[in-house]
Each structure stands twice: as C-alpha cells, then as structure tokens.
Scaffold this motif. Sequence first.
Motif, PDB file in Angstrom:
ATOM      1  N   SER A   1      -8.334  -0.991   4.253  1.00  0.00           N
ATOM      2  CA  SER A   1      -9.584  -2.066   3.568  1.00  0.00           C
ATOM      3  C   SER A   1      -9.079  -3.708   4.467  1.00  0.00           C
ATOM      4  O   SER A   1     -10.528  -5.016   4.246  1.00  0.00           O
ATOM      5  CB  SER A   1      -9.311  -2.804   2.176  1.00  0.00           C
TER       6      SER A   1
ATOM      7  N   THR B   1      -9.990   0.034  -4.921  1.00  0.00           N
ATOM      8  CA  THR B   1      -9.687   0.453  -5.924  1.00  0.00           C
ATOM      9  C   THR B   1      -9.730  -1.369  -7.158  1.00  0.00           C
ATOM     10  O   THR B   1      -9.720  -1.060  -8.128  1.00  0.00           O
ATOM     11  CB  THR B   1      -8.033   0.171  -6.385  1.00  0.00           C
TER      12      THR B   1
ATOM     13  N   GLU C   1      -0.430   8.480   7.567  1.00  0.00           N
ATOM     14  CA  GLU C   1      -1.025   8.179   6.025  1.00  0.00           C
ATOM     15  C   GLU C   1      -1.981   9.642   5.038  1.00  0.00           C
ATOM     16  O   GLU C   1      -1.496  10.177   4.611  1.00  0.00           O
ATOM     17  CB  GLU C   1      -2.122   7.079   6.182  1.00  0.00           C
TER      18      GLU C   1
ATOM     19  N   SER D   1     -11.699  -4.182  -1.665  1.00  0.00           N
ATOM     20  CA  SER D   1     -10.370  -3.670  -1.523  1.00  0.00           C
ATOM     21  C   SER D   1     -11.111  -2.281  -2.568  1.00  0.00           C
ATOM     22  O   SER D   1     -11.754  -2.544  -3.637  1.00  0.00           O
ATOM     23  CB  SER D   1      -9.537  -4.434  -3.332  1.00  0.00           C
TER      24      SER D   1
ATOM     25  N   THR E   1      -5.360  -3.275  -5.911  1.00  0.00           N
ATOM     26  CA  THR E   1      -3.941  -3.608  -4.687  1.00  0.00           C
ATOM     27  C   THR E   1      -3.261  -4.906  -5.513  1.00  0.00           C
ATOM     28  O   THR E   1      -4.031  -6.969  -4.873  1.00  0.00           O
ATOM     29  CB  THR E   1      -4.495  -3.466  -3.312  1.00  0.00           C
TER      30      THR E   1
END
Length: 513
Positions: A140, A192, A337, A190, A195
């Motif tokens: 993000s 979610t 990642e 974000s 964070t």
Amino acid sequence: MSIEPPAVSAAVVDRSLAELFENDPGRADRYVVEAGDLRIDYSKQPLDDGLLAALVSWAETAGVPERREAMFAGEHINVTEDRAVLHTALRAPAGSVIEADGRNVVPDVHAVLDSMAAFAERVRADEQITDIVNIGIGGSDLGPAMVAEALAAFGHPRLRTHFVSNVDGADIHTTLEQVEPTSTLFIVASKTFGTIETLTNARTARAWLVDSLGEGAVADHFVAVSTNAERVAEFGIDTANMFGFWDWVGGRYSVDSAIGLSVMILIGPDAFHEFLAGFRAIDEHFRAAPLGRNAPVLMGMIGLLNANVLGRDTKAVLPYAQELARFPAYLQQLDMESNGKRVGLDGRPVDGDTGPIVWGEPGTNGQHAFYQLLHQGTRVVPVDFLGFAHPNHPYQEHHDLLMANLFAQAEALAFGRANADEPHRLFPGDRPSTLILADRLTPSVLGQLIALYEHIVFVQGVVWGINSFDQWGVELGKELANQITPELTGDPNPSAHDASTNAAIDWYRHRRG
Ligand code: F6P
C-alpha cells in the motif's frame, strides 16, 4: 517437494560467455525477445539452444501453462488463504468477463476506476490542494511511491506527492513539516485497514489536521483505499470517501488497483489508463506467446538456472534511470514476499532454494559503490539491467553518458579483461546479465515492466511448487511487537521472552523514563 532442475550439460556451464559468443555469432540476435515495447536481450546468460530447450521443457513439466490459465481464470490458487489471484483483472478491458467465485469482477473494477477518475479530476482542478500524502505500508506504499517517482515527468505541475509508511515518527513528522493543513489531501491506503503502522500514522495525521482546521475538515481532507469498509468507518472516514478493492488482489500486486489513487491524481486518469494498458500488453503476451518466446517464462527460467543450477543466491536489478530509484525496493516485496517460502503447496519442506535475494540501485551510483564486488568478488551476482533510448529530461549529453555506462558494464561483466601479470587488475568476466531496453519510461512502459516481473515471480513460484500469494512469514514479528508494546510502559512480562529480549526491554524502559 523437490526442485529438480534439468541435467545441464557441463559443456554450457563450463564454457565462458566469451566462448559461447565465439562459437555462436548469431546468439545476440537469437536470444532477444520482444514483449510489448520491451526488448529483452538474454544472450549474456550462460545458455545454448539445448539448455534453453531444457529450461522451457522444465517450465512445461512443472505445469506453468496450466497454472497460468488457472490464475487468469480466477481459480483459488492462493490455497492457504483460499482466494483467487486476479490482479490481471485490474487491467482487463471494460466489457470483458473474468469471474471470481461466480461473479464477473470486470464491471466492479471499472466502476472503481471511474469513481477514482472523477475524484482525481476534482482534485487536479482544485487549486487549493497542492500536496497528496499517501499513508500506507508494504504494497500500500511501495507501489504508488515507486510509480509516482518514476512518472514524475508526467505529473500535474501543481501537485506534490508524499508517502508515509514507517511507524517511526520521523516519517510522518518530516512530511507534516512540509505541508499545510488547508492544501493537503491524505489518502489512507490499507487493504485490511488493520495495519498498526498505517493506522498510527493516519491517527497522527488526522489529529494534526483536526488541531488546526477542526473535526469538520476530515471529510474534505481524508479519503481511504481499502477492502474493509467497516474498519474505514470505525476509523472515522466516511465510506462515501472510500475507494474499494477486493481480497483477490494481493497487497504487492495492488498498485494498479485503487491503491494507485495517488498516482492517478498525479498523472491524471488518461495516463493511468495507459499505465494499465501496459500491464495488459504483457498479460496478453504472457498468455499467448509460446513458452520459448515468452518473456516472463524465459526470464523466470533463467532465474532458476542461476539460482537452482548455478547456486547464485542473489539477483541485482540495476535501472539506468534515476526515476526508477525505488524499483528495486518495489521488486523486493514483489519477489521476496511472494517467493520467500520454505514449504510447498503440499505443506512439506521444499528441497532446494526458493526466492532469490533481490537488491539494486540505479546506475551509475551503484558503479561507485558495489560494482567492485560484481566485477571481482568471489560471488557471481546475476544482473537485470534496465535502460531507455530517450530520457524524460532535456540533458542529452547526460543520457549518452548514462547509456554508455550501461552498455559498458554489461560488456565488462560478461567478458572481463585478462591480465595475467596483474592479478588485482584481472576481470574474470563470465558474469551474466539480462538487458531490458525500451524507447522511453512512459506510464505504459512502466506498467509493462511491473507486469513482466509479476509474471516472472509467478513462473518461478510454480516451478518451486510454492504459494506465491500468501505472506505468513510477516505474522510472528507483528504478534510479538503487539505483545511487547504494552510492556515498554506497563508491566513487563519476562516469562514471555528470552533473556536477551528481556534485557533489551529493560534497557529501553529505564532509558525512556
Ligand atoms: O507486510 C505484510 C503485508 O500484509 C503486505 O503483504 C501488505 O502489502 C502490507 O502488509 C500492508 O497491508 P495493508 O495494505 O493491509 O495495510
């Protein structure tokens, strides 16, 4: 899960790049693939036709074509989170049909793009707004931050973008010192909206704004980008000021979703659509080109050759374009990642190395820092070089020098210079690189570059038999930080930690006072 590279003929690996070029004068023409506007020259990789065929058949046996179709078709290939992986739908043309869980997502994607465009046009026309502050972290932040810098030449002359990610207060502090409440728009980005770093920075920014303009200013100065409307509302941003995306977009694959809002405001909706068209050109190439002429497949398999056959642990990405300064950092999240995984899809340990360690800096700065090791160190580091025929600045003399350096470095790494009398001056050569060239760094070309690397990462993840789309490895540190935070000011809990961690907590408690 065992990673079984093809039996590589010693004849190739034992022959130097110089010998390979001597024996095969046509390789500089043959080992070039064009994808969209990108010209990718992999002739300076330790390959011959036989090895290339073996790498392509390795991709085939590993199921790359089937997995690729499963991804494009919206199957739940992210098995540990039971989700589709459909970042390719973010750049699908309006009118096409791509289903996730039985729903055509393309109209949803275009509805968000349209509302982003309307908002972006409003901000671009609003003389009062001069600064856009994106608050986010990981996917993000890295995507929009990298792209905003890369495409600064295409930006609105009045607008400045800022990216705040680190929970280190220095980050938000430095930014808030550069902007004024009345002329700043904050984008809280974000997926979610849970964070801690982002919420902490967003709360600080909100308090700063309210402090000078009052609570009523929040609606005009804060928007959110998220998949979680409930948490956005809880935070105090009206969901009418929220731009959504979906759980089938991974954070590190989200710059072409609403997460790119800051970029769209900066470069305008038309240029943002060109950016998306660039991604799409490579998606189409990846889907349609035969494996042996397929850029992400070839680059992915060459990466596997370097990593799993030749044991090269790291890979440098060296853009000869200052605007791409953040491109290596962006790729670190995209690649590491995604593919930094030690168990396969079956939950069993992978037998062999997975994701490479990705790093890099723009040329020519890197030349005066770490290229010594690239040329004469004991480790061989495969390199991806990036360069452009035309700069986005007016200084042609600089650009000629830059490009001369790019070509010189690739040549020196591959062919070295023998000087038997002077061992310290000897350049062994035989250090592989791939050269990616394009006419100019435009929104479309940048989209193409990002999609190229997204699909390289995908190809490698398939061959390694891992899930490239989860990131459980970031969880433990988050959990422990949540546990330790109250111990810094409240009661310590020594039984929860080892002696070294307890000593560090104790040290901090005493000094913070
Ligand atoms: O680093 C872990 C991670 O989940 C990334 O995958 C993601 O891009 C980042 O955190 C930020 O997450 P969010 O967008 O939900 O704030």
